[in-house]
Design an enzyme around this catalytic site. Structure first.
Site, PDB file in Angstrom:
ATOM      1  N   TYR A 165      -6.145  -4.355  -0.994  1.00 36.80           N
ATOM      2  CA  TYR A 165      -5.105  -4.421   0.033  1.00 36.80           C
ATOM      3  C   TYR A 165      -5.818  -4.679   1.360  1.00 36.80           C
ATOM      4  O   TYR A 165      -6.612  -3.860   1.818  1.00 36.80           O
ATOM      5  CB  TYR A 165      -4.326  -3.106   0.122  1.00 36.80           C
ATOM      6  CG  TYR A 165      -3.349  -2.878  -1.001  1.00 36.80           C
ATOM      7  CD1 TYR A 165      -1.984  -3.041  -0.803  1.00 36.80           C
ATOM      8  CD2 TYR A 165      -3.780  -2.490  -2.264  1.00 36.80           C
ATOM      9  CE1 TYR A 165      -1.073  -2.829  -1.820  1.00 36.80           C
ATOM     10  CE2 TYR A 165      -2.879  -2.270  -3.295  1.00 36.80           C
ATOM     11  CZ  TYR A 165      -1.530  -2.441  -3.057  1.00 36.80           C
ATOM     12  OH  TYR A 165      -0.637  -2.222  -4.082  1.00 36.80           O
ATOM     13  N   HIS A 351      10.983  -3.295  -6.510  1.00 34.49           N
ATOM     14  CA  HIS A 351       9.525  -3.436  -6.616  1.00 34.49           C
ATOM     15  C   HIS A 351       8.927  -2.409  -7.567  1.00 34.49           C
ATOM     16  O   HIS A 351       9.165  -1.205  -7.440  1.00 34.49           O
ATOM     17  CB  HIS A 351       8.890  -3.284  -5.237  1.00 34.49           C
ATOM     18  CG  HIS A 351       7.404  -3.483  -5.236  1.00 34.49           C
ATOM     19  ND1 HIS A 351       6.809  -4.688  -5.534  1.00 34.49           N
ATOM     20  CD2 HIS A 351       6.384  -2.623  -4.978  1.00 34.49           C
ATOM     21  CE1 HIS A 351       5.491  -4.566  -5.446  1.00 34.49           C
ATOM     22  NE2 HIS A 351       5.201  -3.320  -5.120  1.00 34.49           N
TER      23      HIS A 351
END
Length: 577
Positions: A165, A351
């Site tokens: 990330y 999600h």
């Protein structure tokens, strides 16, 4: 591929560079097995179209109930064009019901027609793509001369590890005058389409200054700069497979004013399961904006399960259910203070990660369940985008929202934990709504001690000084972290089912967040999952008669096709015959 929907029917038009057969189908997995298939073409000047299906062994069989109906077929010197239609629900067990869920479209073609000499194996002329055939596209036409700005990474090195990330700071380049962002598109570096898994844009504290600009660092890292933690309000969400998002004509994302985003953090999730070395990326987002203001400012609420190790899924489970609660206590406090008449939700992004199989967002009001706010019963990890709602939905003070996720862990031998990696799990819904209020997160965390009691844990060391915390008794778990203890437990399918029933009944810890890291007073309180006196009952599916299933060609002449997708040939995908 073009397609368009009538109330109970759908029409397709295929244009393929071949003078042989064209195969088109709907598959539960994107592969050939158990697929609903139609094959057509023009042979010696005569059009043909046949309804087929495949069994679990991929054997192609002609369907005794022919539910695909040819509207027209033609070919020129290079291409074959087929137009055909069918009912959304044919009540044929060999046909796939078409709903608002994700559909895996498969296709193949050959230079010879069906029935000519040989098996006519298509070779590499095949492919698959996930689509949402019934997701209504907003038809407002945008000017080609719209202004835009890009927020893109600059030569970010992608480590040779499974999941990264990357967080990058930016400043919105519009100041001192209100504008509306009305469209967002991904800008993905060529060749990195399968590597950039999702992009989130967070609004950061307004107290920051330009010293943070152009600063990038790995997210959620121990050395991550403190000012990253001020960036909690999600204002844009894009995930792999999505092609961008256009706001409805009465709504826009406000920029340029003191309360609007000034400093933003862009989080890009890179997925590198093959550990490829030397990758450098310049992906990001493109935001189109206008000074012509819309009536409402848009907001985003993250709802569901707070991402933490307290969310866990046993191994070997074909259908484990997790729930994240946006509680009535949180919604009542925030909406009573900011918008007692309620907010209007117009789109939702659901999600999860690799173990996710289905996600539903349920909506409750005064112990009565309303129609599902959004759902995807055939969730595809590689295709996640905002679903426009058929009709805007009002959320009132005191409503409950539950994000419900179903997982399959039959191929895993250890616990699956809530976390950031795609091999960990999430269960989240992002609600796009208007008018904007000061509520950015409405989520929950299940009680971890009750989960540990299930496997026989009696006591942990207190005060808690390590994470994950350490177990004191009983003897078989002594000095193990709670993660190690859960993995040591001998999970069977029946134990997993009993555990699932327990988890769904547990009290939850409420997460109820504002912008700038502030919290509503309900943050941290314990709430009980709602008791549903009147669950929602769906209307029974009614099969259309044979006579009504024909659309008689005129539909193709009058139909405004709502979607168009160019399907590229994908190698190494699936064999058609």
């Amino acid at each position: 591929l073009l397609w368009g929907q009538q109330p109970s029917s759908i029409a397709f038009r295929l244009e393929v560079r071949t003078l042989g057969y064209v195969g088109f189908g709907l598959s539960p997995t994107g592969a050939m097995a158990s697929a609903d298939i139609v094959v057509g073409g023009v042979a010696r000047g005569k059009p043909y179209l046949q309804d087929y299906f495949t069994d679990a062994n991929r054997a192609l069989k002609r369907d005794s109930q022919q539910d695909y109906h040819l509207e027209y077929a033609m070919e020129n010197s290079t291409h074959t064009i087929l137009a055909f239609s069918r009912e959304l629900h044919t009540c044929d067990t060999n046909d796939k019901i078409i709903t608002e869920s994700t559909v895996r479209v498969i296709w193949a073609y050959h230079h010879k027609d069906m029935g000519e000499a040989g098996q006519n194996y298509h070779g590499s002329n095949r492919g698959s793509k996930s689509l949402r055939l019934l997701n209504p596209e907003k038809k407002n036409v945008l000017s080609a001369s719209l202004s835009y700005f890009d927020l893109t990474n600059q030569d970010v090195f992608i480590p040779d590890k499974d999941t990264t990330y990357w967080c990058q700071m930016f400043k919105i380049p519009i100041h001192h005058e209100k504008h509306h962002v009305i469209k967002v598109e991904p800008v993905i570096q060529k060749g990195h389409e399968n590597m950039v898994h999702h992009i989130l844009l967070y609004q950061c504290s307004s107290s920051l200054n330009d010293s943070v600009l152009d600063y990038g660092h790995e997210c959620y890292h121990p050395n991550m700069p403190d000012f990253f933690f001020t960036c909690e309000t999600i204002i844009v969400a894009w995930a792999i497979g999505g092609e961008g998002f256009t706001y409805p004509p009465h709504v826009g994302l406000s920029i340029g004013m003191p309360a609007d985003p000034q400093y933003v953090l862009m989080e890009v999730h890179y997925d590198n399961p093959s550990y490829i070395e030397g990758l450098v990326d310049n992906s990001g987002l493109r935001l189109f904006y206008t000074p012509d203001l819309r009536k409402y400012d848009a907001g985003v609420i993250e709802a569901g399960l707070w991402v933490s190790l307290f969310h866990n899924i046993p191994p070997g489970m074909p259908a484990f259910m997790s729930e994240g609660h946006c509680t009535l206590e949180c919604l009542e406090e925030a909406l009573d203070a900011e918008r007692p008449s309620g907010i209007q939700v117009f789109a939702v992004l659901l999600h999860a990660h690799l173990a996710g199989r289905a996600i539903r967002m349920r909506h409750f009001r005064k112990s009565e369940e309303l129609k599902l706010l959004a759902y995807d019963d055939e969730f595809d990890f590689n295709f996640q985008e905002f679903q426009y709602l058929q009709e805007e939905r009002t959320i009132l003070p005191g409503d409950n929202l539950i994000t419900e996720c179903r997982y399959n862990t039959t191929n895993r031998t250890r616990m699956t934990w809530g976390g950031l990696s795609t091999r960990n799990e999430m269960c989240l819904s992002y609600l796009l709504y208007y008018p904007r209020i000061n509520l950015t997160r409405c989520a929950s965390i299940p009680d971890i001690m009750e989960q540990l009691h299930f496997i026989g844990v009696k006591e942990i060391y207190r005060p808690v000084r390590t994470w994950p915390f350490i177990i004191k008794s009983p003897k078989q778990y002594k000095n193990l972290s709670f993660m190690d203890a859960m993995n040591k437990f001998k999970w069977s399918r029946s134990e997993g089912l009993s555990y699932n029933e327990l988890v769904l009944r547990l009290p939850v810890n409420v997460r109820c967040s504002k912008t700038d890291s502030a919290e509503w007073s309900m943050q941290g309180m314990t709430a009980i999952p709602p008791e549903i006196e009147r669950p929602y009952r769906t209307e029974p599916e009614i099969c259309s008669s044979e006579s009504s299933s024909y659309l008689h060609g005129s539909l193709l002449l009058n139909l405004l096709f709502i979607a168009c997708v160019v399907l590229s040939t994908l190698r190494n995908s699936w064999p058609f015959v």
